[in-house]
Design an enzyme around this catalytic site. Sequence first.
Site, short mmCIF file in Angstrom:
data_model
loop_
_atom_site.label_atom_id
_atom_site.label_comp_id
_atom_site.label_asym_id
_atom_site.label_seq_id
_atom_site.Cartn_x
_atom_site.Cartn_y
_atom_site.Cartn_z
N HIS A 46 -75.55 -25.28 14.38
CA HIS A 46 -74.57 -24.28 13.98
C HIS A 46 -75.26 -23.21 13.13
O HIS A 46 -76.26 -23.49 12.46
CB HIS A 46 -73.46 -24.92 13.15
CG HIS A 46 -72.50 -25.74 13.94
ND1 HIS A 46 -71.17 -25.82 13.63
CD2 HIS A 46 -72.67 -26.53 15.04
CE1 HIS A 46 -70.56 -26.62 14.48
NE2 HIS A 46 -71.46 -27.07 15.34
N GLU A 48 -74.40 -21.84 10.27
CA GLU A 48 -74.46 -22.13 8.83
C GLU A 48 -75.55 -23.14 8.51
O GLU A 48 -76.27 -22.98 7.51
CB GLU A 48 -73.12 -22.70 8.33
CG GLU A 48 -71.95 -21.79 8.52
CD GLU A 48 -71.16 -22.05 9.79
OE1 GLU A 48 -69.92 -21.93 9.74
OE2 GLU A 48 -71.77 -22.37 10.84
N CYS A 76 -66.68 -25.07 10.15
CA CYS A 76 -66.11 -26.32 10.66
C CYS A 76 -66.31 -27.41 9.60
O CYS A 76 -66.91 -27.16 8.55
CB CYS A 76 -66.83 -26.69 11.96
SG CYS A 76 -68.53 -27.26 11.70
N CYS A 79 -70.09 -27.97 8.67
CA CYS A 79 -70.69 -26.86 7.92
C CYS A 79 -70.09 -26.74 6.53
O CYS A 79 -70.80 -26.45 5.57
CB CYS A 79 -70.55 -25.57 8.71
SG CYS A 79 -71.53 -25.61 10.24
#
Length: 142
Positions: A46, A48, A76, A79
């Site tokens: 991801h 992040e 999410c 993260c």
Amino acid sequence: MKAALALAREAFDDGEVPVGAVVVRKDEIVGKGRNRREKGKNALFHAEIEAINDACKTLGGWRLWECELYVTLEPCPMCAGAIVNARIPQVYFGAFDAKNGCCGSVANILELEYGYHPACEGGVMEAECAALMSEFFKRLRK
């Protein structure tokens, strides 16, 4: 947020869900990331996570207590947990995520009873961030 949006556009151009993130300390970008899950074949890739990892390497430690995170989509659960664990005090995100967002939309992991509570502001450049996401999924459906 403009730098995070540029990274999201890179992800878009690469066929990835367009999410970009930057970690900033004292007005300097110290970490960058964009979504790479499809090409990397890894659920952990991801934006992040990549930006936090990059910032930790740049700064030489895991505590990012002097930093801010800018990300184009509401984080999410994974993260949001990484943000708490990295001790990032301030998060800014663009588009809200009604299905997976964990900074207020579905849940707010940043406000749970952990020892650290980052501040969070959503809707930063929301129209631009949401438009890129919408365009990506429109193209994907064709």
